[in-house]
Design a protein around this motif. Sequence first.
Motif, PDB file in Angstrom:
ATOM      1  N   TYR A 236      31.447   7.222  20.106  1.00  0.00           N
ATOM      2  CA  TYR A 236      30.368   6.481  19.359  1.00  0.00           C
ATOM      3  C   TYR A 236      29.163   5.941  20.554  1.00  0.00           C
ATOM      4  CZ  TYR A 236      27.781   2.749  16.554  1.00  0.00           C
ATOM      5  OH  TYR A 236      26.799   2.021  15.888  1.00  0.00           O
ATOM      6  N   SER A 237      28.019   6.304  20.002  1.00  0.00           N
ATOM      7  CA  SER A 237      26.699   6.331  20.859  1.00  0.00           C
ATOM      8  C   SER A 237      26.873   6.973  22.230  1.00  0.00           C
ATOM      9  CB  SER A 237      26.715   4.668  21.259  1.00  0.00           C
ATOM     10  OG  SER A 237      26.096   4.131  20.019  1.00  0.00           O
ATOM     11  N   HIS A 238      27.815   8.005  22.168  1.00  0.00           N
ATOM     12  CA  HIS A 238      27.862   8.757  23.352  1.00  0.00           C
ATOM     13  C   HIS A 238      27.423  10.368  22.805  1.00  0.00           C
ATOM     14  CE1 HIS A 238      30.676  10.344  26.700  1.00  0.00           C
ATOM     15  NE2 HIS A 238      29.648  11.220  26.683  1.00  0.00           N
ATOM     16  N   ILE A 239      28.073  10.612  21.797  1.00  0.00           N
ATOM     17  CA  ILE A 239      27.802  11.970  21.048  1.00  0.00           C
ATOM     18  C   ILE A 239      27.030  11.714  19.858  1.00  0.00           C
ATOM     19  CG2 ILE A 239      29.062  13.554  22.453  1.00  0.00           C
ATOM     20  CD1 ILE A 239      31.142  13.423  20.234  1.00  0.00           C
ATOM     21  N   ASP A 240      26.044  12.492  19.493  1.00  0.00           N
ATOM     22  CA  ASP A 240      25.206  12.195  18.088  1.00  0.00           C
ATOM     23  C   ASP A 240      26.100  12.828  16.992  1.00  0.00           C
ATOM     24  OD1 ASP A 240      23.318  11.077  16.529  1.00  0.00           O
ATOM     25  OD2 ASP A 240      22.035  12.735  16.846  1.00  0.00           O
ATOM     26  N   PHE A 241      26.667  12.073  16.159  1.00  0.00           N
ATOM     27  CA  PHE A 241      27.306  12.498  14.952  1.00  0.00           C
ATOM     28  C   PHE A 241      27.135  11.439  13.642  1.00  0.00           C
ATOM     29  CE2 PHE A 241      30.862   9.590  14.527  1.00  0.00           C
ATOM     30  CZ  PHE A 241      30.645   8.817  15.556  1.00  0.00           C
ATOM     31  N   GLN A 242      27.551  11.907  12.517  1.00  0.00           N
ATOM     32  CA  GLN A 242      27.371  11.336  11.449  1.00  0.00           C
ATOM     33  C   GLN A 242      28.841  11.307  10.779  1.00  0.00           C
ATOM     34  OE1 GLN A 242      23.806  10.092   9.616  1.00  0.00           O
ATOM     35  NE2 GLN A 242      24.016  10.020  11.912  1.00  0.00           N
ATOM     36  N   MET A 243      29.200   9.880  10.246  1.00  0.00           N
ATOM     37  CA  MET A 243      30.502   9.781   9.636  1.00  0.00           C
ATOM     38  C   MET A 243      30.736  10.858   8.611  1.00  0.00           C
ATOM     39  SD  MET A 243      32.679   7.834  10.921  1.00  0.00           S
ATOM     40  CE  MET A 243      31.986   6.295  11.805  1.00  0.00           C
ATOM     41  N   ALA A 244      29.660  11.256   7.880  1.00  0.00           N
ATOM     42  CA  ALA A 244      29.915  12.350   6.639  1.00  0.00           C
ATOM     43  C   ALA A 244      30.453  13.464   7.224  1.00  0.00           C
ATOM     44  CB  ALA A 244      28.840  12.184   5.886  1.00  0.00           C
ATOM     45  N   ASP A 245      29.879  13.944   8.514  1.00  0.00           N
ATOM     46  CA  ASP A 245      30.319  15.057   9.067  1.00  0.00           C
ATOM     47  C   ASP A 245      31.720  15.195   9.513  1.00  0.00           C
ATOM     48  OD1 ASP A 245      27.478  15.555   9.211  1.00  0.00           O
ATOM     49  OD2 ASP A 245      27.293  15.277  11.160  1.00  0.00           O
ATOM     50  N   LEU A 246      32.383  14.215   9.740  1.00  0.00           N
ATOM     51  CA  LEU A 246      33.665  14.167  10.159  1.00  0.00           C
ATOM     52  C   LEU A 246      34.787  13.996   8.976  1.00  0.00           C
ATOM     53  CD1 LEU A 246      33.615  11.295  13.068  1.00  0.00           C
ATOM     54  CD2 LEU A 246      33.070  13.839  13.198  1.00  0.00           C
ATOM     55  N   ASP A 247      34.150  13.130   7.989  1.00  0.00           N
ATOM     56  CA  ASP A 247      34.934  13.101   6.636  1.00  0.00           C
ATOM     57  C   ASP A 247      36.325  12.452   7.387  1.00  0.00           C
ATOM     58  OD1 ASP A 247      35.444  12.883   4.070  1.00  0.00           O
ATOM     59  OD2 ASP A 247      36.385  14.776   3.747  1.00  0.00           O
ATOM     60  N   CYS A 248      36.408  11.240   8.243  1.00  0.00           N
ATOM     61  CA  CYS A 248      37.913  10.765   8.375  1.00  0.00           C
ATOM     62  C   CYS A 248      38.064   9.413   7.530  1.00  0.00           C
ATOM     63  CB  CYS A 248      37.904  10.305   9.840  1.00  0.00           C
ATOM     64  SG  CYS A 248      36.638   9.179  10.221  1.00  0.00           S
ATOM     65  N   HIS A 256      30.948  -1.951  23.642  1.00  0.00           N
ATOM     66  CA  HIS A 256      30.770  -2.187  25.075  1.00  0.00           C
ATOM     67  C   HIS A 256      31.113  -1.111  26.016  1.00  0.00           C
ATOM     68  CE1 HIS A 256      35.094  -3.915  24.177  1.00  0.00           C
ATOM     69  NE2 HIS A 256      35.045  -2.578  25.011  1.00  0.00           N
ATOM     70  N   LYS A 257      31.389  -0.017  25.183  1.00  0.00           N
ATOM     71  CA  LYS A 257      31.514   1.471  26.177  1.00  0.00           C
ATOM     72  C   LYS A 257      30.233   1.972  26.026  1.00  0.00           C
ATOM     73  CE  LYS A 257      36.405   1.848  25.991  1.00  0.00           C
ATOM     74  NZ  LYS A 257      36.804   1.500  27.534  1.00  0.00           N
ATOM     75  N   TRP A 258      29.915   3.150  25.091  1.00  0.00           N
ATOM     76  CA  TRP A 258      28.683   3.973  25.378  1.00  0.00           C
ATOM     77  C   TRP A 258      27.459   3.417  24.665  1.00  0.00           C
ATOM     78  CZ3 TRP A 258      28.759   7.228  29.185  1.00  0.00           C
ATOM     79  CH2 TRP A 258      30.000   7.600  29.619  1.00  0.00           C
ATOM     80  N   LEU A 259      27.565   2.297  23.974  1.00  0.00           N
ATOM     81  CA  LEU A 259      26.541   1.740  23.286  1.00  0.00           C
ATOM     82  C   LEU A 259      25.941   0.755  24.309  1.00  0.00           C
ATOM     83  CD1 LEU A 259      24.325   1.393  21.077  1.00  0.00           C
ATOM     84  CD2 LEU A 259      26.044  -0.496  20.198  1.00  0.00           C
ATOM     85  N   SER A 260      26.632   0.199  25.350  1.00  0.00           N
ATOM     86  CA  SER A 260      26.091  -0.548  26.469  1.00  0.00           C
ATOM     87  C   SER A 260      25.792  -2.009  25.828  1.00  0.00           C
ATOM     88  CB  SER A 260      24.895  -0.311  27.183  1.00  0.00           C
ATOM     89  OG  SER A 260      25.427   0.512  28.220  1.00  0.00           O
ATOM     90  N   ALA A 261      26.591  -2.356  24.689  1.00  0.00           N
ATOM     91  CA  ALA A 261      26.683  -3.538  24.107  1.00  0.00           C
ATOM     92  C   ALA A 261      27.392  -4.652  24.922  1.00  0.00           C
ATOM     93  CB  ALA A 261      27.297  -3.509  22.581  1.00  0.00           C
ATOM     94  N   PRO A 262      27.202  -6.000  24.637  1.00  0.00           N
ATOM     95  CA  PRO A 262      28.055  -7.146  25.415  1.00  0.00           C
ATOM     96  C   PRO A 262      29.505  -6.898  25.148  1.00  0.00           C
ATOM     97  CG  PRO A 262      26.257  -8.030  24.062  1.00  0.00           C
ATOM     98  CD  PRO A 262      26.534  -6.571  23.592  1.00  0.00           C
ATOM     99  N   LEU A 263      30.207  -7.274  26.484  1.00  0.00           N
ATOM    100  CA  LEU A 263      31.773  -7.270  26.365  1.00  0.00           C
ATOM    101  C   LEU A 263      32.199  -7.910  25.101  1.00  0.00           C
ATOM    102  CD1 LEU A 263      32.784  -7.662  30.162  1.00  0.00           C
ATOM    103  CD2 LEU A 263      33.388  -5.642  28.586  1.00  0.00           C
ATOM    104  N   GLY A 320      16.657   7.177  22.793  1.00  0.00           N
ATOM    105  CA  GLY A 320      16.933   8.634  21.855  1.00  0.00           C
ATOM    106  C   GLY A 320      18.567   8.929  21.984  1.00  0.00           C
ATOM    107  N   LEU A 321      19.210   8.848  21.107  1.00  0.00           N
ATOM    108  CA  LEU A 321      20.585   9.315  21.252  1.00  0.00           C
ATOM    109  C   LEU A 321      20.956  10.921  21.812  1.00  0.00           C
ATOM    110  CD1 LEU A 321      23.819   8.746  21.489  1.00  0.00           C
ATOM    111  CD2 LEU A 321      23.609   8.678  18.934  1.00  0.00           C
ATOM    112  N   LYS A 322      19.996  11.655  21.108  1.00  0.00           N
ATOM    113  CA  LYS A 322      20.103  12.895  21.351  1.00  0.00           C
ATOM    114  C   LYS A 322      19.779  13.262  22.959  1.00  0.00           C
ATOM    115  CE  LYS A 322      19.253  15.171  16.939  1.00  0.00           C
ATOM    116  NZ  LYS A 322      20.638  14.885  16.533  1.00  0.00           N
TER     117      LYS A 322
END
Length: 420
Positions: A236-248, A256-263, A320-322
């Motif tokens: 999440y926030s490392h590679i650009d994808f849409q949830m619909a593309d995964l269909d999980c 707090h990992k790739w979005l660099s949000a607070p711990l 820009g995520l891309k």
Amino acid sequence: MDKRTFLKTAGLAGLGATLNLSSLKSAVAAVEGIDPSRVATDEDFWLAVRGDYSIKPDYINLENGYYCFMPQDTLEHQIQHMRRVNYEGSYYMRNARQKNKRIVAAKVAEVVGASADEMAITRNTTESLDLVIGGMDWQPGDEAVMAEQDYGAMLNHFKLVGKRFGVVNRLVSVPNHPKDDDEIVDLYASAITDKTRLLMVCHMINITGQVLPIRKICDMAHARGVEVMVDGAHAYSHIDFQMADLDCDYYGASLHKWLSAPLGSGMLYVKKDKIDNVWPLLAAGNFDSNDIRRLNHIGTDPVHVDLGIVNAIEYQKALGLKRKEARLKYLQQYWTSQLRDHPRVIINTPADVNRHGAIGNVHIEGWDPRELADTLFNDYRIFTVGINRPGVVGLRITPNVYTTPDELDALVAAIKELSA
Ligand SMILES: Cc1ncc(COP(=O)(O)O)c(C=O)c1O
């Protein structure tokens, strides 16, 4: 201002001040319209991004996979949010807390094109995924499929439901260099039986950085009546994808990992028609069985963190995520391409650009990975982490958007010297 715009603006105003980002915005203006793969090698642009961070000079930090600390502006806003909640006290808790949590969930959902009513804000991936593992209505003899390379906390929770409910865990071992997607899909398929109910799979394996073909795995599992839970801690926030593309069916990540949000910030996505399948970790009040808020009760929590998530999303949108994804992939290739064919050096991450992001794993024959990590730190001031897991022995190397090629050159030189 029309009513809709007014309501939207009024809602966002309740979340506090927005970031300034003047230097980032002018750097972005200079590369607007240029293909992200070209911007990925534009060192002036990335030096401007680096300027947004406060970087400890004592060592080169190549262990961002644990926690991608916040840029300064996000941090300052986080401190302001803390002051505000402390200033307003119970007034904030009674009047703004729940409403803001839902606004934040909508923003986190928007990044992956999901709907707000399928998204819960949690404290981390562990809470998100263990909630699903622990909350399923397991019957003795039910089976779950996962990989030896999955994260320990989730594997432990599957062991727990094994002991508690008699769930049988079937583990596959993911090769570090698969031939193609089919090899991975067939591997997971081979572990499914008519008793299998849930398949857990990493979007990006944390110890090697390998990206797995999630959509193909979901299609295969669904065709056999098996639900899929994706560990997206590193995607999440490392590679650009849409949830619909995964269909999980379920997807958990740590913000707090790739979005660099607070711990202490995470997300749990549950497909709308699956919400009813999961028992909450802690019982919540009067919600419909398909209301995601049922799964989201944890008592009084540090709510200023919710507000900081919005600033982290703001920063990512401006960058820009891309562009970010392209740079992260470039950084990984920058150093692995110099070491892949080097004598006694083993790279445990695929070279195919569709099968990796920023994370790479490198080993030197004959070394214990923890000793290698210590040597890199003590003798070269390079901070990494040693991994010794089934099929994966080596150092995990995780640059971030502020990492420079010079820093990676230092890593390459050290590995070459130590392998000589
Ligand atoms: C693949 C994977 N899953 C889950 C987690 C757990 O994340 P957290 O500790 O933020 O819950 C991690 C942490 O590194 C991870 O790498």
